[in-house]
Design an enzyme around this catalytic site. Structure first.
Site, PDB file in Angstrom:
ATOM      1  N   THR A  17       0.919  -1.128   0.000  1.00 38.02           N
ATOM      2  CA  THR A  17       0.000   0.000   0.000  1.00 38.02           C
ATOM      3  C   THR A  17       0.958   1.176   0.000  1.00 38.02           C
ATOM      4  O   THR A  17       2.164   0.986   0.056  1.00 38.02           O
ATOM      5  CB  THR A  17      -0.867  -0.108   1.288  1.00 38.02           C
ATOM      6  OG1 THR A  17      -1.695  -1.259   1.176  1.00 38.02           O
ATOM      7  CG2 THR A  17      -1.713   1.101   1.560  1.00 38.02           C
ATOM      8  N   ASP A  34      -9.328  -8.946   0.738  1.00 37.48           N
ATOM      9  CA  ASP A  34      -9.425  -8.356   2.077  1.00 37.48           C
ATOM     10  C   ASP A  34     -10.746  -8.706   2.773  1.00 37.48           C
ATOM     11  O   ASP A  34     -10.940  -8.399   3.948  1.00 37.48           O
ATOM     12  CB  ASP A  34      -9.270  -6.823   2.014  1.00 37.48           C
ATOM     13  CG  ASP A  34      -7.816  -6.382   2.213  1.00 37.48           C
ATOM     14  OD1 ASP A  34      -6.959  -7.253   2.429  1.00 37.48           O
ATOM     15  OD2 ASP A  34      -7.550  -5.177   2.158  1.00 37.48           O
ATOM     16  N   SER A  39     -10.594  -2.619   5.691  1.00 38.25           N
ATOM     17  CA  SER A  39      -9.222  -2.175   5.426  1.00 38.25           C
ATOM     18  C   SER A  39      -8.493  -1.927   6.745  1.00 38.25           C
ATOM     19  O   SER A  39      -9.113  -1.766   7.793  1.00 38.25           O
ATOM     20  CB  SER A  39      -9.280  -0.865   4.636  1.00 38.25           C
ATOM     21  OG  SER A  39      -8.004  -0.280   4.562  1.00 38.25           O
TER      22      SER A  39
END
Ligand code: GLY
Length: 557
Positions: free
Chosen positions: A368, A410, A439
């Site tokens: 990320t 996820d 998240s």
């Protein structure tokens, strides 16, 4: 000889706390500052500030530029969270997390074969509408001027540095990277390895960005660009349709607000778990005098690990998309934290299995990217966005040139299935049509007396929240300067597996021995990439600190 002996003596005199982590690179300015992992993208942000743009304009331009210059996580095919602190107002959150395509059902991956390098793993991208929403509500300059620099970088090419060359070579050499378009677009012409100094040109991506610049964000979700994504999905068994794209909406949400030692800490709300978990951990830790104990005292790390375990247990139990799942409000209250703090044994690690044995956790990727921006007027932006795994699902959309996320992984992909290997099947984060996957992204803005003082965040899958906790504590509780706070070795425990990761195993051997004596299992791993800004509340001076664990540049006006 004597000089060598003197040098050795001096080295031995260095405190044991010297870190093995690379020192953060700083820039100090009275004006705007941009800090991110990708040097050419930081330069784009700075140019926008110099052209009279505010921090949101610079953040939007930096995010588009990173979709070109930092392909492992910078994106237009993924999603994220942007925290914005407008002067004199409470911070707000622009949430642009991907959604599940309507055709995705809870049992999509129920056979246990989650193929993350697969078109089915892609969620509906949120980045372009998210950046557009941030710009519409808080930006100043014309949209086009913020997207065009990225289009130009892609069309004209940009210089690849050694870090990017290494990343590209690794992903291209991996046998799991099979998508022909990805290889064509990111492979070096002639099939050689990339080297620092080479030029990377991304024509299709340049065209896509130019369309977005000229026609606005909706052009990504409708018309020619939407046709290309739907065609790609149909050809390869993916699920995203033009209807999914058109229906995608970014949201402005109220952040999670925590107080800690006179600071106000704002983080993203669900569907990120970051804000809730940070608030829960800070509230637990506020019950102890960490400063008196010292940053590297075993008691401090013990309490941090125990707070992490408890917050991550609640993360697994309760958190998911708030539009689909009711999230207990008590998780972020001081009373609840007090009760949790009382369950911590100061002499002994609590086994994770005792906290909630029924729900072990699965693994998450750590690719990320986070960047921080402040402008001359003090408007602060903290943005984390992602493709999930490094280079997402390693699929480039034919003709559109952008990489797709694999964010569907996820979700808790196997309903009801839990295993000691780390699968999790709890309900709050199971797949449902149109739902946002949970998240860990935690872009944070910390205020003192109503003004931003710290802007921070990090990549790192589930480690993100704990990287941010470490940086926030280093600054607020221990008063470290920002470069030290960013460089200092980081700690992580995510409840399961029941082991803590610590970056300072080599630099803090005594601490590790004592933590083991308390019953903790300690492993070692690099953690995060926390590009941060400190704004001195007395002088107003801004110090950007580029975390050099990976790459990075801090630039100031
Ligand atoms: N894909 C990483 C995260 O959202 O936590």
């Amino acid at each position: 000889m004597i000089r060598a002996a003197l040098l050795l003596a001096l080295l031995l005199l260095q405190p044991l706390t010297a870190t093995a982590q690379p020192k953060a690179e700083t820039v100090t300015s009275k004006g705007g500052v941009v800090v991110c992992v990708s040097p050419p993208a930081a330069d784009v942000g700075l140019k926008v500030l110099k052209a009279g743009g505010n921090a949101v304009d610079a953040a939007v331009a930096t995010a588009f530029a990173m979709a070109v210059t930092w392909p492992e996580a910078g994106n237009i095919g993924g999603g994220g969270f942007m925290m914005i602190a407008p002067a004199g107002k409470d911070p707000t959150c622009i949430e642009y997390r991907e959604t599940s395509p309507v055709a995705a059902k809870p049992d999509l991956f129920a056979d246990g074969k989650v193929t993350w390098l697969n078109h089915k793993a892609a969620g509906v991208p949120g980045t372009v509408r998210g950046l557009a929403l941030a710009h519409k509500k808080y930006g100043k300059l014309e949209w086009k001027t913020l997207v065009l620099p990225a289009a130009e970088l892609a069309e004209n090419g940009f210089t690849v540095n050694a870090v990017l060359a290494g990343g590209l070579n690794k992903v291209l050499a991996d046998a799991k990277t099979t998508n022909a378009e990805f290889k064509r677009v990111y492979g070096k012409p002639g099939g050689e390895k990339w080297r620092g100094g080479d030029k990377l040109v991304l024509k299709d991506l340049g065209h896509t960005l130019r369309v977005i610049a000229e026609k606005g964000a909706d052009a990504f979700y409708t018309g020619e660009l939407a046709d290309l994504l739907e065609k790609e999905m149909k050809a390869e068994g993916g699920l995203i349709t033009k209807a999914d794209l058109e229906a995608y909406k970014a949201n402005e949400r109220k952040p999670i607000h925590a107080t800690f030692r006179g600071f106000d800490v704002y983080g993203p709300p669900p569907p990120s778990s970051g804000g809730v978990a940070i608030a829960e951990m800070l509230n637990i830790l506020e019950n102890f005098d960490l400063k008196k104990q010292g940053r590297w005292a075993p008691e401090t790390s013990h309490l941090m690990i125990e707070a992490m375990k408890r917050a991550y247990t609640d993360r697994a139990r309760h958190l998911g998309d708030p539009d689909f799942t009711k999230i207990p409000a008590e998780l972020t209250t001081k009373d609840y934290a007090k009760k949790l703090a009382a369950t911590i044994d100061l002499q002994k690690a609590t086994p994770s299995a005792e906290l909630a044995p029924e729900i072990p956790l699965d693994k998450q990727s750590d690719s990320t990217t986070h960047f921080s921006v402040v402008d001359k007027d003090g408007l602060a932006v903290s943005n984390t966005y992602t493709l999930e795994n490094s280079y997402g699902n390693r699929v480039v959309v034919h003709g559109a040139g952008y990489i797709l996320n694999n964010e569907m992984t996820d979700f808790n992909t196997r309903p009801g299935f839990t295993s000691t290997k780390g699968d999790i099947g709890t309900k709050p984060n199971q797949i449902a049509p149109g739902k946002r996957m949970l998240s860990s992204m935690t872009p944070v803005i910390v205020l003192k007396d109503g003004k931003p003082v710290l802007i921070t965040g990090s990549p790192g899958g589930r480690t993100i929240i704990n990287t941010v906790l470490c940086i926030v504590l280093n600054v607020t509780e221990f008063g470290m300067p920002i470069d030290e706070a960013v460089s200092a070795p980081r700690l992580h425990h995510q409840w399961f597996p029941d082991a803590a990761r610590f970056e300072g195993v080599k630099s803090h051997p005594e601490l590790v021995t004592k933590l083991k004596a308390l019953g903790h299992t300690i492993t070692e791993a690099r953690q995060g990439d926390g590009h941060s800004i400190w704004i001195d509340p007395k002088t107003g001076l801004r110090t950007g600190a580029a975390d050099k664990r990976l790459d990075g540049k801090a630039v100031g006006e």
